[in-house]
Write an enzyme that holds these catalytic residues in place. Sequence first.
Site, PDB file in Angstrom:
ATOM      1  N   CYS A   4       0.869  -1.181   0.000  1.00  0.00           N
ATOM      2  CA  CYS A   4       0.000   0.000   0.000  1.00  0.00           C
ATOM      3  C   CYS A   4       0.911   1.237   0.000  1.00  0.00           C
ATOM      4  O   CYS A   4       1.701   1.448   0.931  1.00  0.00           O
ATOM      5  CB  CYS A   4      -0.925   0.016   1.212  1.00  0.00           C
ATOM      6  SG  CYS A   4      -1.806   1.587   1.364  1.00  0.00           S
ATOM      7  N   CYS A   7       0.510   3.478   3.099  1.00  0.00           N
ATOM      8  CA  CYS A   7       1.147   2.891   4.291  1.00  0.00           C
ATOM      9  C   CYS A   7       2.660   3.108   4.226  1.00  0.00           C
ATOM     10  O   CYS A   7       3.302   3.394   5.249  1.00  0.00           O
ATOM     11  CB  CYS A   7       0.826   1.397   4.399  1.00  0.00           C
ATOM     12  SG  CYS A   7      -0.833   1.042   5.021  1.00  0.00           S
ATOM     13  N   ASP A  30      -0.306  16.147  -2.361  1.00  0.00           N
ATOM     14  CA  ASP A  30      -0.598  15.253  -3.486  1.00  0.00           C
ATOM     15  C   ASP A  30       0.489  15.437  -4.545  1.00  0.00           C
ATOM     16  O   ASP A  30       0.878  16.559  -4.869  1.00  0.00           O
ATOM     17  CB  ASP A  30      -1.982  15.562  -4.068  1.00  0.00           C
ATOM     18  CG  ASP A  30      -2.478  14.456  -4.988  1.00  0.00           C
ATOM     19  OD1 ASP A  30      -3.463  13.786  -4.631  1.00  0.00           O
ATOM     20  OD2 ASP A  30      -1.873  14.253  -6.061  1.00  0.00           O
ATOM     21  N   ASN A  86     -12.769   9.914  -2.739  1.00  0.00           N
ATOM     22  CA  ASN A  86     -13.213   8.958  -3.752  1.00  0.00           C
ATOM     23  C   ASN A  86     -13.249   7.573  -3.126  1.00  0.00           C
ATOM     24  O   ASN A  86     -12.276   7.162  -2.485  1.00  0.00           O
ATOM     25  CB  ASN A  86     -12.244   8.971  -4.939  1.00  0.00           C
ATOM     26  CG  ASN A  86     -12.218  10.314  -5.636  1.00  0.00           C
ATOM     27  OD1 ASN A  86     -13.258  10.915  -5.861  1.00  0.00           O
ATOM     28  ND2 ASN A  86     -11.025  10.803  -5.962  1.00  0.00           N
ATOM     29  N   HIS A  96      -6.357   3.206   0.157  1.00  0.00           N
ATOM     30  CA  HIS A  96      -6.117   3.561   1.566  1.00  0.00           C
ATOM     31  C   HIS A  96      -6.917   4.845   1.750  1.00  0.00           C
ATOM     32  O   HIS A  96      -6.663   5.843   1.040  1.00  0.00           O
ATOM     33  CB  HIS A  96      -4.612   3.771   1.800  1.00  0.00           C
ATOM     34  CG  HIS A  96      -4.210   4.128   3.206  1.00  0.00           C
ATOM     35  ND1 HIS A  96      -3.236   3.437   3.922  1.00  0.00           N
ATOM     36  CD2 HIS A  96      -4.638   5.118   4.035  1.00  0.00           C
ATOM     37  CE1 HIS A  96      -3.080   3.996   5.112  1.00  0.00           C
ATOM     38  NE2 HIS A  96      -3.919   5.029   5.209  1.00  0.00           N
ATOM     39  N   HIS A  98      -8.526   8.218   2.059  1.00  0.00           N
ATOM     40  CA  HIS A  98      -7.872   9.535   2.023  1.00  0.00           C
ATOM     41  C   HIS A  98      -8.882  10.599   1.626  1.00  0.00           C
ATOM     42  O   HIS A  98      -9.861  10.322   0.932  1.00  0.00           O
ATOM     43  CB  HIS A  98      -6.684   9.533   1.056  1.00  0.00           C
ATOM     44  CG  HIS A  98      -7.011   9.111  -0.343  1.00  0.00           C
ATOM     45  ND1 HIS A  98      -7.118   7.784  -0.708  1.00  0.00           N
ATOM     46  CD2 HIS A  98      -7.250   9.819  -1.462  1.00  0.00           C
ATOM     47  CE1 HIS A  98      -7.410   7.707  -2.002  1.00  0.00           C
ATOM     48  NE2 HIS A  98      -7.505   8.933  -2.483  1.00  0.00           N
ATOM     49  N   HIS A 100      -9.024  14.399  -0.072  1.00  0.00           N
ATOM     50  CA  HIS A 100      -8.330  15.453  -0.803  1.00  0.00           C
ATOM     51  C   HIS A 100      -8.751  16.789  -0.198  1.00  0.00           C
ATOM     52  O   HIS A 100      -9.945  17.114  -0.168  1.00  0.00           O
ATOM     53  CB  HIS A 100      -8.738  15.443  -2.278  1.00  0.00           C
ATOM     54  CG  HIS A 100      -8.390  14.175  -3.016  1.00  0.00           C
ATOM     55  ND1 HIS A 100      -7.291  14.082  -3.833  1.00  0.00           N
ATOM     56  CD2 HIS A 100      -9.005  12.969  -3.046  1.00  0.00           C
ATOM     57  CE1 HIS A 100      -7.244  12.857  -4.360  1.00  0.00           C
ATOM     58  NE2 HIS A 100      -8.278  12.164  -3.905  1.00  0.00           N
TER      59      HIS A 100
END
Length: 110
Positions: A4, A7, A30, A86, A96, A98, A100
């Site tokens: 991942c 991770c 990002d 998303n 994983h 998240h 934005h």
Amino acid sequence: MPNCIFCKIVLREIPSLIVAETDQVLVFKDINPKASIHDLIIPKKHISDIQSLSKQDGALMGEIILMAQQLARELSGSQSFRLVSNNGPAVQLVSHLHFHFLAGKNLPDF
Ligand code: AMP
Ligand code: ZN
């Protein structure tokens, strides 16, 4: 979670530009920004998506929203932002959880 990418960012096994950190939450830039400010807020523990959350994750989710509040406070100007998550294979590239955090110029439509 082996393989991942997020991770690995938490473990500093791959580099990232870290913006903020708490015991349970990490924020980093990002790599392919869609706005002048584009951060990713993630739980440090591996959770795939919103569907995988359980009741015990309530405090963690609160911490994530409060992190968005803190990031907004640190913005110059209007403190306006967009928080996007998303979920699911049709729209989610990294499995994983998240969020934005998008702010500043060139905010994408949604
Ligand atoms: P999505 O899963 O569709 O919500 O999008 C995953 C996001 O992760 C994209 O905006 C990518 O640009 C971002 N991303 C992927 N790999 C990295 C990385 N190594 N460092 C920072 N951001 C990344
Ligand atoms: Zn993970």
